[in-house]
Design an enzyme around this catalytic site. Structure first.
Site, PDB file in Angstrom:
ATOM      1  N   HIS A 192      35.235  46.332  35.556  1.00 54.49           N
ATOM      2  CA  HIS A 192      35.004  46.420  34.112  1.00 54.49           C
ATOM      3  C   HIS A 192      36.021  45.621  33.295  1.00 54.49           C
ATOM      4  O   HIS A 192      35.668  45.064  32.259  1.00 54.49           O
ATOM      5  CB  HIS A 192      35.000  47.883  33.662  1.00 54.49           C
ATOM      6  CG  HIS A 192      33.774  48.626  34.080  1.00 54.49           C
ATOM      7  ND1 HIS A 192      32.506  48.319  33.618  1.00 54.49           N
ATOM      8  CD2 HIS A 192      33.598  49.667  34.937  1.00 54.49           C
ATOM      9  CE1 HIS A 192      31.620  49.126  34.156  1.00 54.49           C
ATOM     10  NE2 HIS A 192      32.260  49.959  34.971  1.00 54.49           N
ATOM     11  N   GLU A 193      37.253  45.565  33.745  1.00 58.15           N
ATOM     12  CA  GLU A 193      38.293  44.839  33.003  1.00 58.15           C
ATOM     13  C   GLU A 193      38.255  43.342  33.280  1.00 58.15           C
ATOM     14  O   GLU A 193      38.614  42.547  32.437  1.00 58.15           O
ATOM     15  CB  GLU A 193      39.685  45.374  33.365  1.00 58.15           C
ATOM     16  CG  GLU A 193      39.959  46.789  32.918  1.00 58.15           C
ATOM     17  CD  GLU A 193      40.315  46.882  31.445  1.00 58.15           C
ATOM     18  OE1 GLU A 193      40.726  45.870  30.846  1.00 58.15           O
ATOM     19  OE2 GLU A 193      40.186  47.990  30.892  1.00 58.15           O
ATOM     20  N   GLY A 194      37.864  42.990  34.497  1.00 57.13           N
ATOM     21  CA  GLY A 194      37.932  41.601  34.922  1.00 57.13           C
ATOM     22  C   GLY A 194      39.282  41.307  35.556  1.00 57.13           C
ATOM     23  O   GLY A 194      40.272  41.993  35.291  1.00 57.13           O
TER      24      GLY A 194
END
Length: 147
Positions: A14-16
């Protein structure tokens, strides 16, 4: 408690993940999974390189320690591994201050775990706008919290 490997994979997703330092949306030097380099204003020479996935994981694990401790302090009762993982994930994204003031925390601490799970879905905006990425992330965190 420690966040599970499954939760770390979800946070990374989700954050990368960036293996090379970059300037974030407000110009601060960052690397890995949202790790601020020093004060973010300058890029020290020893950080001006490509990092391995293992190094990024080590940095993330260290960064998560603050959120693990915060979740244990703010939501001490009723923690299962999935609830803990979901609470660490959301607080890593929106901060421990927001968790402290959140309806998620209030409901969790009252033992209203279904209500707390549903409250995850309320935190889907940035800049006053609903973001698809946050909608998806909150659905995933809610499902994790309930698992």
């Amino acid at each position: 408690m420690r966040v599970s490997d499954l939760a770390i994979q979800a946070i990374r997703h989700h954050e990368g993940v960036r293996l090379k330092p970059y300037q974030d949306a407000i110009g601060l030097w960052t690397v890995g999974v949202g790790h601020l380099i020093g004060d973010g204003k300058t890029l020290p020479e020893d950080w001006n390189r490509a990092f391995t996935s293992q190094e990024v994981d080590e940095i993330l694990r260290k960064d998560l320690g603050r959120f693990e401790a915060g979740v244990e302090r703010l939501c001490p009762d009723g923690l299962t591994q999935p609830r803990f993982d979901a609470l660490v994930s959301i607080s890593f994204n929106f901060g421990l201050g927001t968790l402290q003031r959140s309806s998620i925390r209030m409901k969790h601490n009252r033992g209203d775990f279904d209500g707390a799970a549903d409250a995850f879905l309320l935190y889907n905006k940035a800049g006053g706008k609903i973001l698809k990425g946050l909608v998806t992330r909150r659905q995933d965190e809610r499902a994790l919290y309930l698992s």
